[in-house]
Design an enzyme around this catalytic site. Sequence first.
Site: not given
Length: 326
Positions: A133, A205, A64, A227, A94, A11-13
């Site tokens: 995560k 990860n 997510q 990622g 995060c 997941p990457m904003m």
Amino acid sequence: MQQSHNFCIAPMMEWSDRHCRMLHRFLSRHARLYTEMLTAQAAIRGDRARLMGYDPREHPVALQLGGAEPALLAEAAKIGADFGYDEINLNVGCPSDRVQSGRFGACLMQEPELVADCVAAMRAAVNVPVTVKTRIGVDGQDPQLALRRLIAMCQAAGVTIFIVHARKALLDGLSPKENREVPPLDYGLVYAVKRENPELTIVLNGGIWTLDEAEQHLAQVDGVMLGRAAYQLPAMLAQVDARFFNDAPRAVDEAVDAYADYVAAKLAEGVPLSAMTRHMLGIFHGRPGARRFRRHLSENATRPGAGLEVLRDALAFVTMREELPA
Ligand SMILES: Cc1cc2nc3c(=O)[nH]c(=O)nc-3n(C[C@H](O)[C@H](O)[C@H](O)COP(=O)(O)O)c2cc1C
């Protein structure tokens, strides 16, 4: 199709939006895709079609969520499951200020009981897997204790799948970017947690840049999540099906052509070209013409009214495009 966590894309904003995920899906049929983090509040109150809509070809795809209130997360998880997501993942990793002020993300590592309450409520609301995560710890925590404690408490609440970004998050003084680079990686701790908990699915990860590295980790854990490497060097994803899912490899150029068709269809729906082409700037990395491809897209895709011809012209700079399979 059997779903597994062998190979996941993080997941990457701002990066892993639905267009990015489609590009990645054309490169690998099997990699498990994760959405950008969506707050529980936004899932409940926001424009759901815009925030949660995805293409059915994206499966397997996980939503997510970010949040720290069990009831809200349960409601958001239910909305996500009703949308058809294959998994609901809770973000406990995060470190950004915005997330900390909402008291969720990595700072939740300091409140494992609350995380357990959150995942218990989410699990009660949906039938798809609820996963976590996490980092290995935050600030002054001892990762040896913090990671095991979080996992044990979530496991007691029924979670069996954990994605571990194998470094601490330092909540004071480091930017989110620095928090992906500065705290040292501890793969050994994640391997140990897997050995101690053979019944859990542990996905590693952090800092994995090549498929060879991914393969080495897979000897110790159940899955890997990439990622930045997946985003910046997406062509590597064309080998993922062959290496990790016992399927045929994909041809990068075939995937690019499929994505161009997707782009054409979305342009017709009014999606701006650059919202889609920005995810493919690195796809020809290392090939002749890659720089001109990238530059042409960067300079022209944001122009008002930019259409498919901008992508076609950019592709024409890439010489030696692969032979497509007969
Ligand atoms: C631009 C960007 C945005 C990110 N956004 C999220 C996010 O929304 N949720 C999350 O759990 N992690 C997020 N991350 C962290 C990644 O999921 C991943 O844990 C981290 O980049 C380490 O993996 P890598 O070394 O393979 O990049 C983000 C990372 C990047 C580069």
